[in-house]
Write a protein that holds these residues in place. Structure first.
Motif, mmCIF file in Angstrom:
data_model
loop_
_atom_site.group_PDB
_atom_site.id
_atom_site.type_symbol
_atom_site.label_atom_id
_atom_site.label_comp_id
_atom_site.label_asym_id
_atom_site.label_seq_id
_atom_site.Cartn_x
_atom_site.Cartn_y
_atom_site.Cartn_z
ATOM 1 N N LEU A 1 0.851 -1.187 0.000
ATOM 2 C CA LEU A 1 0.000 0.000 0.000
ATOM 3 C C LEU A 1 0.885 1.236 0.000
ATOM 4 C CD1 LEU A 1 -2.751 -0.922 2.654
ATOM 5 C CD2 LEU A 1 -2.926 -1.061 0.158
ATOM 6 N N PRO A 2 0.375 2.351 -0.522
ATOM 7 C CA PRO A 2 1.180 3.578 -0.552
ATOM 8 C C PRO A 2 1.491 4.083 0.852
ATOM 9 C CG PRO A 2 -0.763 3.763 -1.974
ATOM 10 C CD PRO A 2 -0.950 2.529 -1.158
ATOM 11 N N ALA A 3 2.661 4.673 1.008
ATOM 12 C CA ALA A 3 2.991 5.330 2.263
ATOM 13 C C ALA A 3 1.951 6.415 2.546
ATOM 14 C CB ALA A 3 4.379 5.952 2.172
ATOM 15 N N GLY A 4 1.597 6.559 3.803
ATOM 16 C CA GLY A 4 0.602 7.560 4.176
ATOM 17 C C GLY A 4 -0.828 7.063 4.134
ATOM 18 N N THR A 5 -1.040 5.777 3.798
ATOM 19 C CA THR A 5 -2.393 5.233 3.818
ATOM 20 C C THR A 5 -2.957 5.343 5.233
ATOM 21 O OG1 THR A 5 -1.939 3.682 2.019
ATOM 22 C CG2 THR A 5 -3.802 3.171 3.454
ATOM 23 N N ASP A 6 -4.145 5.889 5.342
ATOM 24 C CA ASP A 6 -4.789 6.110 6.636
ATOM 25 C C ASP A 6 -5.482 4.828 7.072
ATOM 26 O OD1 ASP A 6 -6.754 6.821 8.646
ATOM 27 O OD2 ASP A 6 -6.408 8.907 8.106
ATOM 28 N N ALA A 7 -4.992 4.216 8.146
ATOM 29 C CA ALA A 7 -5.543 2.935 8.596
ATOM 30 C C ALA A 7 -7.018 3.045 8.952
ATOM 31 C CB ALA A 7 -4.749 2.418 9.794
ATOM 32 N N ALA A 8 -7.391 4.106 9.658
ATOM 33 C CA ALA A 8 -8.786 4.261 10.072
ATOM 34 C C ALA A 8 -9.707 4.397 8.868
ATOM 35 C CB ALA A 8 -8.936 5.458 11.000
ATOM 36 N N GLU A 9 -9.295 5.208 7.877
ATOM 37 C CA GLU A 9 -10.127 5.390 6.691
ATOM 38 C C GLU A 9 -10.242 4.086 5.900
ATOM 39 O OE1 GLU A 9 -12.085 7.920 5.736
ATOM 40 O OE2 GLU A 9 -11.572 8.640 7.730
ATOM 41 N N LEU A 10 -9.155 3.350 5.804
ATOM 42 C CA LEU A 10 -9.195 2.079 5.077
ATOM 43 C C LEU A 10 -10.153 1.109 5.754
ATOM 44 C CD1 LEU A 10 -6.316 0.114 3.486
ATOM 45 C CD2 LEU A 10 -7.871 -1.051 5.045
ATOM 46 N N LEU A 11 -10.078 1.000 7.072
ATOM 47 C CA LEU A 11 -10.924 0.053 7.795
ATOM 48 C C LEU A 11 -12.391 0.475 7.759
ATOM 49 C CD1 LEU A 11 -8.461 -0.526 10.728
ATOM 50 C CD2 LEU A 11 -9.102 -2.209 8.995
ATOM 51 N N LYS A 12 -12.650 1.776 7.791
ATOM 52 C CA LYS A 12 -14.026 2.256 7.655
ATOM 53 C C LYS A 12 -14.570 1.956 6.258
ATOM 54 C CE LYS A 12 -13.443 6.107 10.908
ATOM 55 N NZ LYS A 12 -13.325 7.583 11.014
ATOM 56 N N THR A 13 -13.712 2.108 5.251
ATOM 57 C CA THR A 13 -14.130 1.804 3.878
ATOM 58 C C THR A 13 -14.458 0.326 3.734
ATOM 59 O OG1 THR A 13 -12.755 3.604 3.025
ATOM 60 C CG2 THR A 13 -13.400 1.895 1.456
ATOM 61 N N LEU A 14 -13.689 -0.517 4.390
ATOM 62 C CA LEU A 14 -13.948 -1.959 4.353
ATOM 63 C C LEU A 14 -15.290 -2.304 4.995
ATOM 64 C CD1 LEU A 14 -12.713 -4.826 3.787
ATOM 65 C CD2 LEU A 14 -11.918 -4.771 6.166
ATOM 66 N N ALA A 15 -15.580 -1.675 6.128
ATOM 67 C CA ALA A 15 -16.800 -2.015 6.867
ATOM 68 C C ALA A 15 -18.053 -1.370 6.288
ATOM 69 C CB ALA A 15 -16.640 -1.578 8.327
ATOM 70 N N ALA A 16 -17.897 -0.244 5.587
ATOM 71 C CA ALA A 16 -19.057 0.543 5.155
ATOM 72 C C ALA A 16 -20.093 -0.239 4.352
ATOM 73 C CB ALA A 16 -18.586 1.771 4.378
ATOM 74 N N ALA B 1 -6.436 6.715 -2.701
ATOM 75 C CA ALA B 1 -7.632 7.441 -2.287
ATOM 76 C C ALA B 1 -7.846 7.437 -0.783
ATOM 77 C CB ALA B 1 -8.855 6.834 -2.975
ATOM 78 N N LEU B 2 -7.088 6.606 -0.066
ATOM 79 C CA LEU B 2 -7.307 6.492 1.381
ATOM 80 C C LEU B 2 -6.101 6.981 2.176
ATOM 81 C CD1 LEU B 2 -9.076 3.006 1.453
ATOM 82 C CD2 LEU B 2 -10.099 5.285 1.361
ATOM 83 N N LYS B 3 -5.349 7.914 1.593
ATOM 84 C CA LYS B 3 -4.226 8.504 2.319
ATOM 85 C C LYS B 3 -4.717 9.523 3.330
ATOM 86 C CE LYS B 3 -0.482 8.039 -1.046
ATOM 87 N NZ LYS B 3 0.602 8.758 -1.757
ATOM 88 N N ALA B 4 -3.929 9.698 4.381
ATOM 89 C CA ALA B 4 -4.250 10.715 5.373
ATOM 90 C C ALA B 4 -4.175 12.093 4.724
ATOM 91 C CB ALA B 4 -3.286 10.642 6.548
ATOM 92 N N PRO B 5 -5.080 13.003 5.087
ATOM 93 C CA PRO B 5 -5.059 14.355 4.485
ATOM 94 C C PRO B 5 -3.804 15.121 4.852
ATOM 95 C CG PRO B 5 -6.676 14.218 6.276
ATOM 96 C CD PRO B 5 -6.170 12.827 6.051
#
Length: 202
Positions: free
Chosen positions: A150-165, A198-202
């Motif tokens: 995964l790209p550096a800076g991927t936001d773990a919380a955003e990724l996991l929320k995207t998975l669960a959504a 698309a799921l990198k930290a801002p």
């Protein structure tokens, strides 16, 4: 007396055994009677302990349920380490589907999102449970970044929320079937979005 209720006076061991027994009793009560009718007294009776034993560890039913829910989700949705991010995401999504389509999972959803869900203490419990899940599962993303998946800076919380959504959407809104196909699709969509940055930290 219910068949799964402990006989009055039966001793339960101290420490971890008491905590596990009370957690199990609290969730069983939630399934059987719902949040509105759940009481510390009935939880204690079912667990085979005195109510003062419960109150020594938890100040009220909300704090008990918060603790029990977080522990239940940690056990029912374990953090995988398959060696590859795709396998980890599939495993997480499948565990989530299994957890929330079970009778206990359905009762937990009802407690957290319907009925008494508008109460501040239930909203706080819900936030605690989900925050706990995000913290526990974050290493899945950290390992994937370290492996170059995964790209550096991927936001773990955003990724996991995207998975669960998409799973929660079906469970709580559309009523569409929630199964292994749902889990696999959620994993693949999340993986594609993360790899695209698309799921990198801002």
């Amino acid at each position: 007396m219910r068949s799964d209720q402990a006989p009055a006076g039966r001793p339960v061991g101290r420490g971890a055994k008491v905590r596990a027994a009370v957690h199990a009793a609290a969730l069983a009560e939630l399934v059987d009677v719902g949040y509105a009718a759940l009481t510390i007294e009935n939880v204690a009776q079912r667990a085979g302990v005195h109510k003062t034993t419960v109150y020594r560890r938890w100040k009220d039913r909300e704090s008990l349920l918060t603790d029990a829910l977080a522990e239940h989700m940690a056990l029912d949705v374990p953090v995988p380490d398959t060696g590859a991010i795709e396998g980890d995401l599939r495993a997480l999504a499948h565990s989530l589907v299994r957890a929330y389509t079970s009778p206990t999972g359905q009762a937990l959803l009802a407690a957290m999102f319907t009925g008494a869900a508008h109460l501040p203490e239930i909203a706080a419990a819900r936030r605690h449970v989900f925050d706990d899940r995000l913290v526990r599962a974050a290493p899945v993303v950290t390992r994937a970044v370290e492996r170059g998946e995964l790209p550096a800076g991927t936001d773990a919380a955003e990724l996991l929320k995207t998975l669960a959504a998409p799973i929660y959407l079906r469970l709580l809104m559309t009523g569409d079937p929630v199964d292994g196909t749902t889990a696999d699709r959620a994993a693949l969509v999340t993986l594609a979005a993360a790899r695209a940055g698309a799921l990198k930290a801002p």
